[in-house]
Design an enzyme around this catalytic site. Structure first.
Site, PDB file in Angstrom:
ATOM      1  CE1 TYR A  11      -2.894   8.044   0.223  1.00  0.00           C
ATOM      2  CE2 TYR A  11      -3.281   5.755  -0.150  1.00  0.00           C
ATOM      3  CZ  TYR A  11      -3.073   6.357   0.861  1.00  0.00           C
ATOM      4  OH  TYR A  11      -1.703   6.786   2.057  1.00  0.00           O
ATOM      5  CG  ASN A  35     -11.155   5.781  -7.778  1.00  0.00           C
ATOM      6  OD1 ASN A  35     -11.578   6.390  -7.241  1.00  0.00           O
ATOM      7  ND2 ASN A  35     -10.483   4.713  -6.687  1.00  0.00           N
ATOM      8  CB  SER A 124      -3.516  -6.513  -2.240  1.00  0.00           C
ATOM      9  OG  SER A 124      -4.063  -7.036  -0.678  1.00  0.00           O
ATOM     10  CE1 TYR A 149      -7.996  -4.718  -5.347  1.00  0.00           C
ATOM     11  CE2 TYR A 149      -8.346  -5.443  -3.631  1.00  0.00           C
ATOM     12  CZ  TYR A 149      -7.853  -4.509  -4.594  1.00  0.00           C
ATOM     13  OH  TYR A 149      -5.665  -4.153  -3.976  1.00  0.00           O
ATOM     14  CE  LYS A 153      -4.439  -5.263  -7.483  1.00  0.00           C
ATOM     15  NZ  LYS A 153      -4.239  -5.185  -7.809  1.00  0.00           N
ATOM     16  CG  PHE A 186       0.844  -5.564   5.099  1.00  0.00           C
ATOM     17  CD1 PHE A 186       1.949  -6.738   3.841  1.00  0.00           C
ATOM     18  CD2 PHE A 186       0.182  -6.664   6.019  1.00  0.00           C
ATOM     19  CE1 PHE A 186       2.085  -7.369   3.732  1.00  0.00           C
ATOM     20  CE2 PHE A 186       0.212  -7.975   5.278  1.00  0.00           C
ATOM     21  CZ  PHE A 186       0.993  -8.640   5.031  1.00  0.00           C
ATOM     22  CG  ASN A 207     -10.463   1.390   2.007  1.00  0.00           C
ATOM     23  OD1 ASN A 207     -10.130   2.137   1.127  1.00  0.00           O
ATOM     24  ND2 ASN A 207     -10.011   0.572   2.596  1.00  0.00           N
ATOM     25  N   GLY A 302     -16.456 -10.373   5.355  1.00  0.00           N
ATOM     26  CA  GLY A 302     -15.040 -10.542   4.339  1.00  0.00           C
ATOM     27  C   GLY A 302     -14.172 -10.318   5.582  1.00  0.00           C
TER      28      GLY A 302
HETATM   29  P1  NAD Z   1      -6.590   4.700  -6.659  1.00  0.00           P
HETATM   30  O1  NAD Z   1      -7.669   3.730  -7.173  1.00  0.00           O
HETATM   31  O2  NAD Z   1      -6.188   5.812  -6.280  1.00  0.00           O
HETATM   32  O3  NAD Z   1      -5.517   4.226  -8.252  1.00  0.00           O
HETATM   33  C1  NAD Z   1      -5.341   3.763  -9.343  1.00  0.00           C
HETATM   34  C2  NAD Z   1      -5.757   3.958 -10.506  1.00  0.00           C
HETATM   35  O4  NAD Z   1      -5.637   3.169 -11.705  1.00  0.00           O
HETATM   36  C3  NAD Z   1      -6.260   5.433 -10.658  1.00  0.00           C
HETATM   37  O5  NAD Z   1      -5.645   6.380 -11.110  1.00  0.00           O
HETATM   38  C4  NAD Z   1      -7.139   4.936 -12.095  1.00  0.00           C
HETATM   39  O6  NAD Z   1      -8.043   5.827 -12.471  1.00  0.00           O
HETATM   40  C5  NAD Z   1      -6.276   3.961 -12.855  1.00  0.00           C
HETATM   41  N1  NAD Z   1      -6.763   3.386 -13.946  1.00  0.00           N
HETATM   42  C6  NAD Z   1      -7.751   2.097 -13.339  1.00  0.00           C
HETATM   43  N2  NAD Z   1      -7.751   1.482 -14.294  1.00  0.00           N
HETATM   44  C7  NAD Z   1      -6.811   2.463 -15.204  1.00  0.00           C
HETATM   45  C8  NAD Z   1      -6.923   1.584 -15.878  1.00  0.00           C
HETATM   46  N3  NAD Z   1      -7.686   0.503 -16.987  1.00  0.00           N
HETATM   47  N4  NAD Z   1      -6.244   1.990 -17.358  1.00  0.00           N
HETATM   48  C9  NAD Z   1      -5.460   2.849 -16.703  1.00  0.00           C
HETATM   49  N5  NAD Z   1      -6.164   3.481 -15.671  1.00  0.00           N
HETATM   50  C10 NAD Z   1      -6.591   3.049 -14.635  1.00  0.00           C
HETATM   51  O7  NAD Z   1      -5.232   3.180  -5.931  1.00  0.00           O
HETATM   52  P2  NAD Z   1      -4.505   3.389  -4.833  1.00  0.00           P
HETATM   53  O8  NAD Z   1      -5.005   3.154  -3.639  1.00  0.00           O
HETATM   54  O9  NAD Z   1      -2.984   4.088  -5.696  1.00  0.00           O
HETATM   55  O10 NAD Z   1      -3.911   1.722  -5.499  1.00  0.00           O
HETATM   56  C11 NAD Z   1      -2.557   1.526  -6.546  1.00  0.00           C
HETATM   57  C12 NAD Z   1      -2.625  -0.529  -6.814  1.00  0.00           C
HETATM   58  O11 NAD Z   1      -2.381  -0.686  -5.398  1.00  0.00           O
HETATM   59  C13 NAD Z   1      -3.901  -1.156  -7.051  1.00  0.00           C
HETATM   60  O12 NAD Z   1      -3.897  -2.298  -8.261  1.00  0.00           O
HETATM   61  C14 NAD Z   1      -4.365  -1.411  -5.757  1.00  0.00           C
HETATM   62  O13 NAD Z   1      -5.431  -2.172  -6.027  1.00  0.00           O
HETATM   63  C15 NAD Z   1      -3.190  -1.879  -5.402  1.00  0.00           C
HETATM   64  N6  NAD Z   1      -3.904  -2.127  -3.457  1.00  0.00           N
HETATM   65  C16 NAD Z   1      -3.890  -0.742  -3.685  1.00  0.00           C
HETATM   66  C17 NAD Z   1      -4.131  -0.672  -1.379  1.00  0.00           C
HETATM   67  C18 NAD Z   1      -4.877   0.212  -0.957  1.00  0.00           C
HETATM   68  O14 NAD Z   1      -5.367  -0.087   0.049  1.00  0.00           O
HETATM   69  N7  NAD Z   1      -4.540   1.259  -0.773  1.00  0.00           N
HETATM   70  C19 NAD Z   1      -3.708  -1.983  -0.637  1.00  0.00           C
HETATM   71  C20 NAD Z   1      -3.211  -3.199  -1.114  1.00  0.00           C
HETATM   72  C21 NAD Z   1      -3.062  -2.888  -3.160  1.00  0.00           C
HETATM   73  N1  UFG Z   2     -13.159  -0.564   9.539  1.00  0.00           N
HETATM   74  C1  UFG Z   2     -14.176  -0.335  10.806  1.00  0.00           C
HETATM   75  N2  UFG Z   2     -14.827   0.937  10.066  1.00  0.00           N
HETATM   76  C2  UFG Z   2     -14.686   1.708   8.785  1.00  0.00           C
HETATM   77  C3  UFG Z   2     -13.767   1.060   7.811  1.00  0.00           C
HETATM   78  C4  UFG Z   2     -13.344   0.495   8.456  1.00  0.00           C
HETATM   79  O1  UFG Z   2     -14.434  -0.411  11.610  1.00  0.00           O
HETATM   80  O2  UFG Z   2     -15.807   2.777   8.477  1.00  0.00           O
HETATM   81  C5  UFG Z   2     -11.977  -1.953  10.282  1.00  0.00           C
HETATM   82  C6  UFG Z   2     -12.243  -3.080   9.414  1.00  0.00           C
HETATM   83  O3  UFG Z   2     -13.413  -3.599   9.305  1.00  0.00           O
HETATM   84  C7  UFG Z   2     -10.877  -3.167   9.488  1.00  0.00           C
HETATM   85  C8  UFG Z   2      -9.539  -2.062   9.524  1.00  0.00           C
HETATM   86  O4  UFG Z   2     -10.977  -1.248   9.830  1.00  0.00           O
HETATM   87  O5  UFG Z   2     -11.350  -3.989  10.572  1.00  0.00           O
HETATM   88  C9  UFG Z   2      -9.312  -2.144   8.660  1.00  0.00           C
HETATM   89  O6  UFG Z   2     -10.508  -1.718   7.041  1.00  0.00           O
HETATM   90  P1  UFG Z   2      -9.894  -0.884   5.836  1.00  0.00           P
HETATM   91  O7  UFG Z   2     -11.140  -1.378   4.619  1.00  0.00           O
HETATM   92  O8  UFG Z   2      -9.226   0.034   5.689  1.00  0.00           O
HETATM   93  O9  UFG Z   2      -8.975  -1.803   5.392  1.00  0.00           O
HETATM   94  P2  UFG Z   2      -8.228  -3.550   4.968  1.00  0.00           P
HETATM   95  O10 UFG Z   2      -7.639  -4.616   5.486  1.00  0.00           O
HETATM   96  O11 UFG Z   2      -9.970  -4.030   4.759  1.00  0.00           O
HETATM   97  O12 UFG Z   2      -8.217  -3.462   3.572  1.00  0.00           O
HETATM   98  C10 UFG Z   2      -7.010  -3.166   2.467  1.00  0.00           C
HETATM   99  C11 UFG Z   2      -7.744  -2.753   1.094  1.00  0.00           C
HETATM  100  C12 UFG Z   2      -7.894  -3.707   1.037  1.00  0.00           C
HETATM  101  C13 UFG Z   2      -7.009  -5.323   0.819  1.00  0.00           C
HETATM  102  C14 UFG Z   2      -7.037  -5.731   2.029  1.00  0.00           C
HETATM  103  C15 UFG Z   2      -6.117  -6.660   2.473  1.00  0.00           C
HETATM  104  O13 UFG Z   2      -8.324  -1.612   1.552  1.00  0.00           O
HETATM  105  O14 UFG Z   2      -7.167  -3.540  -0.830  1.00  0.00           O
HETATM  106  O15 UFG Z   2      -6.292  -4.198   2.651  1.00  0.00           O
HETATM  107  O16 UFG Z   2      -4.620  -6.736   2.101  1.00  0.00           O
HETATM  108  F1  UFG Z   2      -7.460  -6.114  -0.258  1.00  0.00           F
END
Ligand code: NAD
Ligand code: UFG
Length: 345
Positions: A11, A35, A124, A149, A153, A186, A207, A302
């Site tokens: 993503y 993924n 994160s 998770y 990080k 964020f 999410n 959590g």
């Molecule tokens: P995503 O799952 O869409 O992208 C991660 C990609 O990494 C995927 O394409 C997956 O196939 C690939 N991958 C996983 N393990 C691998 C490996 N061992 N070798 C090669 N490829 C591998 O997730 P995203 O939302 O794009 O997140 C990207 C990064 O940002 C992640 O590290 C995630 O933890 C971090 N992050 C995401 C969020 C969020 O809310 N999306 C928030 C904070 C941090």
């Molecule tokens: N929520 C709902 N219903 C749902 C999904 C989420 O009410 O079906 C609420 C959650 O309780 C929270 C808010 O929406 O209050 C946001 O939830 P998300 O799951 O979208 O996001 P988080 O803040 O929990 O998690 C995100 C990232 C994680 C990261 C975390 C802290 O997805 O990777 O922020 O940075 F670890």
């Protein structure tokens, strides 16, 4: 600048690839598609009219990483690859630690051996833990994470910081001093304005935004709001939702910064403005033109009540700030979801 994006088919990686290509940089991508889909990379090429070198590989595979790094010789690696589902990490902690930590360690070893010294990392806001009070600033002590998770990080930040310190010393073994940029995201949401790429979660979304989007398009019945008895104006949790293209542009600035600086620097990538869960439901309802049905459920284990960034450091040092607001976020998420109701399938 030539950038190598691990997890670049995912993503955030795919949106960052667009931003880098549009800024005139070259992009190579490594992904094991755990993924994601190669279709996302084809669409990145379609949007930008530029080519991307794509490698299907696991970042923990040292021989393959050495081969790819040797061939590409990138100026900078942006490391997105990782497993990211909070709930799943509680069920599968060993798999999460293995995948996420191994990838970073292997990359560092291969970078050192290949003379590559610029590293941007996807961290994160979860590392702020439960005890800090928002707005979170980068100099706050890291907190206690609530799930494996989050700990991956936390630990990867530590590994990279220690490697950077050693990499500055004469005997660190690095050919050039290591530059590390830790980006604390964020809540990334929304999609590219074209509607060609966006978030495509497998199975039931964990999410908020992808869940609301799937309700809006009729794939799911209603949203469950996890708790309305928090100490906030409407009783629901508040988050700092950032448009994924703003986030992507933040990576361009971070990679350019890494090229010209040594050291380990942490930056929040957020907007500084919180929205509640019910606030997001209302904003999305406006964007899609009908009310999103929801019901109130119990709190989710959590969850922290409040999380938002102090976004000042990124503005001061990187010259970056989020430009897109909540209405653009919902418009673009809806555009993606309504044109691709089943994602990349
Ligand atoms: P995503 O799952 O869409 O992208 C991660 C990609 O990494 C995927 O394409 C997956 O196939 C690939 N991958 C996983 N393990 C691998 C490996 N061992 N070798 C090669 N490829 C591998 O997730 P995203 O939302 O794009 O997140 C990207 C990064 O940002 C992640 O590290 C995630 O933890 C971090 N992050 C995401 C969020 C969020 O809310 N999306 C928030 C904070 C941090
Ligand atoms: N929520 C709902 N219903 C749902 C999904 C989420 O009410 O079906 C609420 C959650 O309780 C929270 C808010 O929406 O209050 C946001 O939830 P998300 O799951 O979208 O996001 P988080 O803040 O929990 O998690 C995100 C990232 C994680 C990261 C975390 C802290 O997805 O990777 O922020 O940075 F670890």
């Amino acid at each position: 600048m030539k950038t190598l994006l691990t997890g670049g088919a995912g993503y955030i990686g795919s949106h960052t690839a667009v931003a880098l290509l549009e800024a005139g940089h070259d992009v190579a991508i490594i992904d094991n598609f755990a993924n994601s889909s190669p279709e996302a990379v084809k669409r990145v090429e379609l949007i930008t009219g530029r080519q991307v070198s794509l490698y299907e590989a696991d970042c923990a595979d040292k021989d393959r990483m050495m081969e790819i790094l040797g061939k590409e010789q990138p100026d900078c690696i942006i490391h997105f690859a990782g497993l990211k589902a909070v709930g799943e990490s509680v069920e599968l902690p060993v798999e999460y630690y293995r995948n996420n930590i191994d990838s970073t360690l292997t990359l560092l070893e291969c970078m050192k051996a290949s003379g590559i010294s610029r590293f941007v990392f996807s961290s994160s806001a979860t590392v702020y833990g439960e005890d800090n009070t928002p707005p979170f600033t980068e100099d706050m002590p890291k907190g206690v994470c609530t799930n494996p998770y989050g700990w991956t990080k936390w630990m990867q930040e530590q590994i990279l910081t220690d490697a950077q310190l050693a990499g500055c010393r004469e005997k660190g073994g690095w050919k050039a001093p290591l530059s590390v940029v830790l980006l604390r995201y964020f809540n990334p949401v929304g999609a590219h304005e074209s509607g060609l790429i966006g978030e495509d979660p497998q199975g039931i979304p964990n999410n908020l935004m992808p869940y609301i989007s799937q309700v809006a398009v009729g794939r799911r019945d209603h949203l469950t709001v996890f708790g309305d008895d928090y100490d906030t104006p409407d009783g629901t949790c508040r988050r700092d939702y950032i448009h994924v293209m703003d986030l992507a542009e933040g990576h361009v600035k971070a990679a350019e910064y890494a090229l010209g600086h040594e050291g380990a620097e942490v930056f929040n990538l957020g907007t500084g403005s919180p929205y509640s869960v019910l606030g997001m439901v209302e904003a999305f309802s406006r964007a899609c033109g009908h009310q999103i049905p929801y019901e109130i459920g119990p709190r989710r284990a959590g969850d922290v009540q409040d999380s938002w960034a102090d976004a000042g450091k990124a503005k001061r040092i990187l010259g970056w700030e989020a430009k897109r607001g909540i209405d653009e976020i919902c418009r673009d998420a809806w555009n993606w979801q309504s044109h691709n109701p089943k994602g990349y399938e």
